[in-house]
Design a protein around this motif. Sequence first.
Motif, PDB file in Angstrom:
ATOM      1  N   THR A 131       0.941  -1.241   0.163  1.00 55.89           N
ATOM      2  CA  THR A 131      -0.142  -0.095  -0.063  1.00 55.89           C
ATOM      3  C   THR A 131       0.988   1.222   0.093  1.00 55.89           C
ATOM      4  O   THR A 131       0.416   2.276  -0.656  1.00 55.89           O
ATOM      5  N   GLN A 132       2.294   1.149   0.460  1.00 56.49           N
ATOM      6  CA  GLN A 132       2.895   2.535   0.582  1.00 56.49           C
ATOM      7  C   GLN A 132       3.289   2.721  -0.783  1.00 56.49           C
ATOM      8  O   GLN A 132       4.107   3.878  -0.750  1.00 56.49           O
ATOM      9  N   ALA A 133       3.208   2.048  -1.848  1.00 55.78           N
ATOM     10  CA  ALA A 133       3.566   2.299  -3.261  1.00 55.78           C
ATOM     11  C   ALA A 133       2.294   3.130  -3.856  1.00 55.78           C
ATOM     12  O   ALA A 133       2.860   4.014  -4.874  1.00 55.78           O
ATOM     13  N   LEU A 134       1.424   3.446  -3.221  1.00 54.80           N
ATOM     14  CA  LEU A 134       0.430   4.089  -3.723  1.00 54.80           C
ATOM     15  C   LEU A 134       0.513   5.617  -3.406  1.00 54.80           C
ATOM     16  O   LEU A 134       0.719   6.017  -2.425  1.00 54.80           O
ATOM     17  N   GLY A 135       0.293   6.379  -4.380  1.00 50.34           N
ATOM     18  CA  GLY A 135       0.114   8.143  -4.087  1.00 50.34           C
ATOM     19  C   GLY A 135      -1.119   8.288  -4.304  1.00 50.34           C
ATOM     20  O   GLY A 135      -1.918   7.703  -4.982  1.00 50.34           O
ATOM     21  N   GLY A 136      -1.588   9.699  -4.206  1.00 51.37           N
ATOM     22  CA  GLY A 136      -2.924  10.358  -4.397  1.00 51.37           C
ATOM     23  C   GLY A 136      -4.123   9.952  -3.560  1.00 51.37           C
ATOM     24  O   GLY A 136      -3.740   9.346  -2.365  1.00 51.37           O
ATOM     25  N   SER A 137      -5.144   9.891  -3.992  1.00 46.83           N
ATOM     26  CA  SER A 137      -6.073   9.705  -3.026  1.00 46.83           C
ATOM     27  C   SER A 137      -7.272   8.732  -3.891  1.00 46.83           C
ATOM     28  O   SER A 137      -7.279   8.404  -5.034  1.00 46.83           O
ATOM     29  N   GLU A 138      -8.153   8.294  -3.026  1.00 47.62           N
ATOM     30  CA  GLU A 138      -9.355   7.411  -3.423  1.00 47.62           C
ATOM     31  C   GLU A 138     -10.062   7.719  -4.824  1.00 47.62           C
ATOM     32  O   GLU A 138     -10.322   9.104  -4.852  1.00 47.62           O
ATOM     33  N   GLY A 139      -9.819   6.974  -5.940  1.00 51.10           N
ATOM     34  CA  GLY A 139     -10.489   7.377  -7.316  1.00 51.10           C
ATOM     35  C   GLY A 139      -9.327   8.086  -8.139  1.00 51.10           C
ATOM     36  O   GLY A 139      -9.682   8.410  -9.192  1.00 51.10           O
ATOM     37  N   ASN A 140      -8.407   8.291  -7.292  1.00 54.79           N
ATOM     38  CA  ASN A 140      -7.112   8.973  -8.280  1.00 54.79           C
ATOM     39  C   ASN A 140      -5.893   8.454  -7.771  1.00 54.79           C
ATOM     40  O   ASN A 140      -4.949   9.329  -7.487  1.00 54.79           O
TER      41      ASN A 140
END
Length: 405
Positions: free
Chosen positions: A339-348
Amino acid sequence: MSKRKTIITILVIAIVLVVGKNAFSGKAKKTTVTSGNKVSVKTQKVEEVTSGAKASFKASLEAVQEGAVTNKVGGKVTEVLFENGQTVTEGQALVKLDDTDVKNNVASSEAQLTSAEAQLKAAENQVNSSELSMDKMQTSYESAKRDYDRKKALYDQGAIAKTEFESAETALKNAQTDLSTAQNSIESAKLNIETQKANINSAQVNLNTQHNTQQNTTITAPISGVMDGKNVSLGQYVNIGTTLGKVKNISSINAVIQVKDSDLSYIKVGGKATLKLDGENAKEYEGTIQNIDAVADSSSRVFTCKIAIDNKNGELKPGVFGNVEIETGNTKKSISLPTQALGGSEGNYYVFINNKGVAKKSTVTTGEVSKDNVEIKSGIKSGDEVIITNVSTLLEDEAITVVSK
C-alpha cells in the motif's frame, strides 16, 4: 579593452539574451537533475500471481444468542442496576421492583401455615386421646358383656330377679354406646387430621407462590453477555411481560450474508470464510459457515447464510457492517503492491515506475485490500519496476537511484 574583458562581456550578453527569451516566451526550460541530486528509492518488480478466486458479500454482524430481560410480576421500579454496553453474567440482578406488598403477603402466608400446623397437631392429639378412651370403653364393654351373659343365664334359670338382669342389660347397652361414641370420635379426629394436612399443603403452596413472587421482584439476566436496548427507568411502573432490555451473547458473532442460488455451489456448511469490517480497520477475521437457510426468501429470492466468528476478545460488535470473502474454487491472476507504493487519493491513485533511472507516474485502479497489500487492476503490468519508497515526495521525471529491490 583587453581580450579577456571582451570575452566576459560577450558571455554576459549571451546569458541575458537566453533568459530574456525564455521569460517572454512564458516557457520554463526543463532542468536536468545531476547525478549528485538523485533520489534514493526502493523498488519492487511487478509479478502476476495466480490465486484462488473469492466472492465478496456485504455482511451485517449480529449476536449469536440474545435474551430479553422481562418481568414476571408488575410493580414500581426501585433500582436499575445496568447500562447499555455493560457486561453481565447469567442470574445477575438488573432491575428491582417494590416488594413491600409481597413481603406482607409472605408474612400472612407464613402465619396461615403455622396455624394449620398447630391445628394438625391438635387433631393428632385428639386421635391419641380418643384411642386411649376407646381402649377404656372397649374394656368396659367387654366387662359389661360378660356380666350380662352371666346374669342372663342366671335369670333364665330363675336364680336372680328380673331387675338385676335388666340392670346388667342396661349397663351393656351403655357400654356399647360409649364404645361407639369413642370410635366415632376417633374417626372424626382422623378426618380432621386429613383436613389440616390439606390446609397445610394449601398454605405451603401459597407461601411458595409468595416467595416466588418476592424473588421475581428482582429481575435478572437470562444469559451472560452485553446489555443493549435499555427500556426502563427509576420510578417507572412496569406491567408483566415488559421488555426492559436485551442481553446479547457476543463471545461468538454471526456475520450474516445473503447469497443467490448460484452461490450455493461453493458455499457449504463448515466451509471457511473471511470477514473484514468496513472503514479503516483492515484486520481480517476467520470464520466458519454455520448454516444456510433451506428456503429462499419469497420476495428477494436469496438465502440467508450465517458465518460464526470467534469473538472472545469482544472486538466485534453487533450491528456493524463488513465484507465476507469466500473462495469459489476457481483461480484468477492478479497483481498486488504494498500500500505504501500508492500515491494520491481514492479514485485518483497513482504509482511511480522506474523508467531507466527516471520516475514515471502511472495512474492505477485498485481492487481488494489485504493487510498491507492492495490489488492493482490496471495501470501497470507484469515486469514493471515500481517505486515503493518516497512516493509522496517524488516528482514526475525526477532522477532516481535504486538502493534496494
